[in-house]
Design an enzyme around this catalytic site. Sequence first.
Site, PDB file in Angstrom:
ATOM      1  N   GLY A  63      -3.839  -4.838 -10.903  1.00 57.99           N
ATOM      2  CA  GLY A  63      -4.457  -3.912  -9.966  1.00 57.99           C
ATOM      3  C   GLY A  63      -5.919  -4.167  -9.711  1.00 57.99           C
ATOM      4  O   GLY A  63      -6.290  -4.936  -8.829  1.00 57.99           O
ATOM      5  N   CYS A  98       0.240   9.661  -8.734  1.00 65.26           N
ATOM      6  CA  CYS A  98      -1.087   9.493  -8.138  1.00 65.26           C
ATOM      7  C   CYS A  98      -2.002  10.661  -8.495  1.00 65.26           C
ATOM      8  O   CYS A  98      -1.702  11.814  -8.169  1.00 65.26           O
ATOM      9  CB  CYS A  98      -0.991   9.377  -6.623  1.00 65.26           C
ATOM     10  SG  CYS A  98      -2.589   9.057  -5.846  1.00 65.26           S
ATOM     11  N   LYS A 138       0.826  -1.205   0.000  1.00 68.43           N
ATOM     12  CA  LYS A 138       0.000   0.000   0.000  1.00 68.43           C
ATOM     13  C   LYS A 138       0.862   1.258   0.000  1.00 68.43           C
ATOM     14  O   LYS A 138       1.844   1.353   0.736  1.00 68.43           O
ATOM     15  CB  LYS A 138      -0.897  -0.011   1.239  1.00 68.43           C
ATOM     16  CG  LYS A 138      -1.954   1.070   1.240  1.00 68.43           C
ATOM     17  CD  LYS A 138      -2.962   0.812   2.357  1.00 68.43           C
ATOM     18  CE  LYS A 138      -4.031   1.885   2.394  1.00 68.43           C
ATOM     19  NZ  LYS A 138      -4.769   2.034   1.142  1.00 68.43           N
ATOM     20  N   ASN A 182     -11.360   5.461  -8.584  1.00 69.14           N
ATOM     21  CA  ASN A 182     -11.145   5.561  -7.143  1.00 69.14           C
ATOM     22  C   ASN A 182     -10.421   6.850  -6.812  1.00 69.14           C
ATOM     23  O   ASN A 182      -9.632   7.362  -7.600  1.00 69.14           O
ATOM     24  CB  ASN A 182     -10.364   4.350  -6.619  1.00 69.14           C
ATOM     25  CG  ASN A 182      -8.858   4.570  -6.662  1.00 69.14           C
ATOM     26  OD1 ASN A 182      -8.286   5.134  -5.729  1.00 69.14           O
ATOM     27  ND2 ASN A 182      -8.230   4.137  -7.752  1.00 69.14           N
ATOM     28  N   ASN A 210       5.982   0.690  -2.029  1.00 69.79           N
ATOM     29  CA  ASN A 210       5.480   1.799  -2.830  1.00 69.79           C
ATOM     30  C   ASN A 210       5.486   3.067  -1.987  1.00 69.79           C
ATOM     31  O   ASN A 210       4.941   3.091  -0.880  1.00 69.79           O
ATOM     32  CB  ASN A 210       4.068   1.490  -3.331  1.00 69.79           C
ATOM     33  CG  ASN A 210       3.528   2.562  -4.255  1.00 69.79           C
ATOM     34  OD1 ASN A 210       3.033   3.588  -3.814  1.00 69.79           O
ATOM     35  ND2 ASN A 210       3.618   2.318  -5.554  1.00 69.79           N
TER      36      ASN A 210
END
Length: 303
Positions: free
Chosen positions: A266, A131, A45, A69, A100
């Site tokens: 994913g 992101c 995560k 998301n 990550n």
Amino acid sequence: MGRLSVDLCGITLDNPVIPASGTFGFGYEFAELYDINVLGTFSFKGTTKDPRFGNPTPRIAECNAGMINAVGLQNPGVEKVISEELPKLKKCFDKKVMANVSGFAVEDYAYTCEKLDKEEQVGWLEVNVSCPNVHGGGMSFGTNPEAAAEVTAAVKKVTAKPVIIKLSPNVTDIVAIAKACEDAGADGISLINTLLGMRIDLKTKKPVIANKMGGFSGSAIFPVAVRMVYQVANAVNIPVVGMGGVSSAEDVIELMLAGATAVEVGAANLIDPYACRDIINDLPRVMDKYGINNLSDIIGGVK
């Protein structure tokens, strides 16, 4: 090395299948369902310097052939990841794990990577400059070659482990950014992260997600992933980890032919928690179907 084995930045993987960050937690949750040591590895995560609650809800919107998301990097912060999450993972996963890392300033990335670099179980640092779900940081570094290179160089100064930079597809020229990262010392490139998407509720006439926009993932983005992996793999001399809409053994082989050394899965994990296990089990059958003896032989097989 076996038929399915690949070498990722000097570390041998039993197979190229890697659950993607944000879809597999810290691993031990999935270990209650099956032996996660069947995986090549997994990317845990997304971790930041400080704890993050994430974005307001609702955070998820359904789409045809995918989902949006905007979780917003919810995580306990690097100190607790090291003190609490990694010890729990150690009990059920005996391979190197991919860490990550995300941040909101170059110094954040360097701090978090330096901490995780000291952890024996961490094999690679996957540095997320892509992101789309947070304000400030994240994707803002990944849309500019100079900024991406600055993060890469800062992390490389404080780490000894392989650094893989995770890039955003929400750019005009993915190759320029990948090459800038390579020139700054990156050991690998991973792509693609989610595309920026949005849904509107027809009844309320408001965005479905509180954040308005979020990361669009799922099988619909797979052709974009194949294209970008192919472009980057033919432009750099470091390994590429491909991802984006992967849901089958055939998809894994297609991305490897495009140039990926390993492949992350994913959104499929959120639909079926056994997805990665089943893809790995199916790889030998698909390899036989297409006359492939060893997966390592097909990397970048399409020119």
